[in-house]
Design a protein around this motif. Structure first.
Motif, mmCIF file in Angstrom:
data_model
loop_
_atom_site.group_PDB
_atom_site.id
_atom_site.type_symbol
_atom_site.label_atom_id
_atom_site.label_comp_id
_atom_site.label_asym_id
_atom_site.label_seq_id
_atom_site.Cartn_x
_atom_site.Cartn_y
_atom_site.Cartn_z
ATOM 1 N N ASP A 178 -2.998 -3.068 -2.456
ATOM 2 C CA ASP A 178 -3.744 -2.231 -2.721
ATOM 3 C C ASP A 178 -3.708 -2.231 -4.324
ATOM 4 O O ASP A 178 -2.913 -2.472 -5.029
ATOM 5 C CB ASP A 178 -3.232 -0.945 -2.216
ATOM 6 C CG ASP A 178 -4.064 0.589 -2.596
ATOM 7 O OD1 ASP A 178 -5.103 0.259 -2.666
ATOM 8 O OD2 ASP A 178 -3.621 1.591 -3.096
ATOM 9 N N GLU B 204 1.007 -1.172 -0.010
ATOM 10 C CA GLU B 204 0.052 0.054 -0.127
ATOM 11 C C GLU B 204 0.745 1.285 -0.142
ATOM 12 O O GLU B 204 1.688 1.432 0.809
ATOM 13 C CB GLU B 204 -1.141 -0.032 1.194
ATOM 14 C CG GLU B 204 -1.709 1.096 1.694
ATOM 15 C CD GLU B 204 -2.763 1.810 0.385
ATOM 16 O OE1 GLU B 204 -2.228 2.444 -0.176
ATOM 17 O OE2 GLU B 204 -3.589 1.206 0.410
ATOM 18 N N ASP B 205 0.743 2.086 -1.156
ATOM 19 C CA ASP B 205 1.608 3.353 -0.922
ATOM 20 C C ASP B 205 1.238 4.494 -0.061
ATOM 21 O O ASP B 205 2.043 5.285 0.184
ATOM 22 C CB ASP B 205 1.632 4.129 -2.417
ATOM 23 C CG ASP B 205 0.224 4.110 -3.086
ATOM 24 O OD1 ASP B 205 -0.618 3.332 -2.780
ATOM 25 O OD2 ASP B 205 0.075 5.096 -3.939
ATOM 26 N N GLU B 206 -0.102 4.402 0.412
ATOM 27 C CA GLU B 206 -0.402 5.369 1.525
ATOM 28 C C GLU B 206 0.177 4.685 2.851
ATOM 29 O O GLU B 206 0.016 3.845 3.650
ATOM 30 C CB GLU B 206 -1.844 5.458 1.589
ATOM 31 C CG GLU B 206 -2.710 6.135 0.631
ATOM 32 C CD GLU B 206 -4.262 5.954 0.747
ATOM 33 O OE1 GLU B 206 -4.642 5.999 2.049
ATOM 34 O OE2 GLU B 206 -4.856 5.411 -0.325
ATOM 35 N N GLY C 172 -4.454 0.672 -6.471
ATOM 36 C CA GLY C 172 -3.578 1.712 -7.134
ATOM 37 C C GLY C 172 -1.970 1.911 -6.488
ATOM 38 O O GLY C 172 -1.960 2.290 -5.347
ATOM 39 N N LYS D 262 -12.156 0.629 0.305
ATOM 40 C CA LYS D 262 -11.759 1.644 1.217
ATOM 41 C C LYS D 262 -12.973 2.663 1.424
ATOM 42 O O LYS D 262 -13.635 2.839 0.512
ATOM 43 C CB LYS D 262 -10.581 2.501 0.634
ATOM 44 C CG LYS D 262 -9.224 1.487 0.775
ATOM 45 C CD LYS D 262 -8.284 2.382 -0.064
ATOM 46 C CE LYS D 262 -6.976 1.709 0.025
ATOM 47 N NZ LYS D 262 -6.052 2.465 -0.730
HETATM 48 CA CA CA Z 1 -2.802 3.516 -3.269
#
Ligand code: CA
Length: 250
Positions: free
Chosen positions: A72, A28-30, A74, A121
């Motif tokens: 995730d 997950e990039d967040e 994205g 989400k």
């Molecule tokens: Ca993302």
């Protein structure tokens, strides 16, 4: 410290814990969300690796050999769909895909990316972890067949429930855990037509809430791997207005 009288503590006692020694990859990039999911998994005893990039996720999945991947959709460098496809070429780990919009799930189902479950989400980390631990309490694939266990046969298809092996015409068929569990649930009662909800309860657990067409995704994958027609399989048959049942392969 036990935190007497704190509701969190009372809940924790009821929570189904994952078996020990399991590895989780959180992709997950967040970063704050990755850390939050990671902390929940760690609290339940998982060894957690946090990854913020798609290509790195594939590399890391090879190195870590995770039991579960929270993925995730994205992501930078490689999106979740492609990450899942690549991981599936070498792993049958449990993949839960996170999407930003509920509508994306239908698209992903159509793309046959091979995820086991989907969550939109924002989601409750507690629910995510509950789903993962419920699934991982199911037995893992073992090597070899216990003496005397011949497995069940449906035409060319043989299913060894104990050994979690499936072969078609003598060739081993590589299934994900969820695909195997769906097939095994049908095979255990070959004369019964199962509704999607019944299969969800058998495979994902009674507490599972979500779009029951998730079952169709896994049936689609099963049919493809068993060389079956996408709409009406010989082995996994569609029962109109009900759901699915085991076929004899005739
Ligand atoms: Ca993302």
């Amino acid at each position: 410290m036990k935190g007497m009288g704190v509701p969190e503590s009372a809940h924790a006692a009821d929570r189904p814990l994952a078996p020990p020694g399991l590895r989780a990859l959180v992709v997950e990039d967040e970063a704050p969300l990755a850390a939050l999911v990671g902390s929940y998994l760690e609290r339940d005893g998982f060894e957690v690796t946090l990854i913020h990039d798609g290509l790195q996720a594939v590399t890391s999945a090879r190195e870590v050999d995770p039991d579960v991947v929270v993925l995730d959709l994205g992501l930078p460098s490689l999106d979740g769909v492609e990450v899942c496809r690549r991981i599936r070429t070498f792993s049958d780990c449990y993949v839960v895909m996170l999407t930003a919009r509920a509508e994306e799930i239908d698209t992903l189902i159509g793309l046959s990316v091979g995820a086991d479950d989907y969550m939109t989400k924002p989601f409750s980390p507690r629910e995510l972890i509950a789903r993962i631990t419920a699934m991982l309490r199911r037995p893992r694939a073992t090597t070899g067949t216990p003496d005397g266990a011949e497995g069940q046969s449906f035409g060319e298809l043989t299913i060894d429930i104990q050994g979690r092996d499936v072969s078609l015409g003598g060739e081993l068929v590589r299934l994900t855990r969820t695909e195997f569990d769906v097939l095994a649930a049908l095979a255990e009662r070959p004369r019964m037509a199962f509704s999607r909800r019944q299969l969800i309860e058998r495979v994902w657990g009674e507490a599972w809430v979500g779009d029951e067409h998730l079952v169709d995704v896994h049936v689609g994958h099963l049919r493809r791997k068993l060389g079956d027609d996408a709409n009406q399989g010989k082995y996994v048959r569609t029962v109109r207005g009900v759901g699915y049942r085991m076929g004899t392969g005739q």
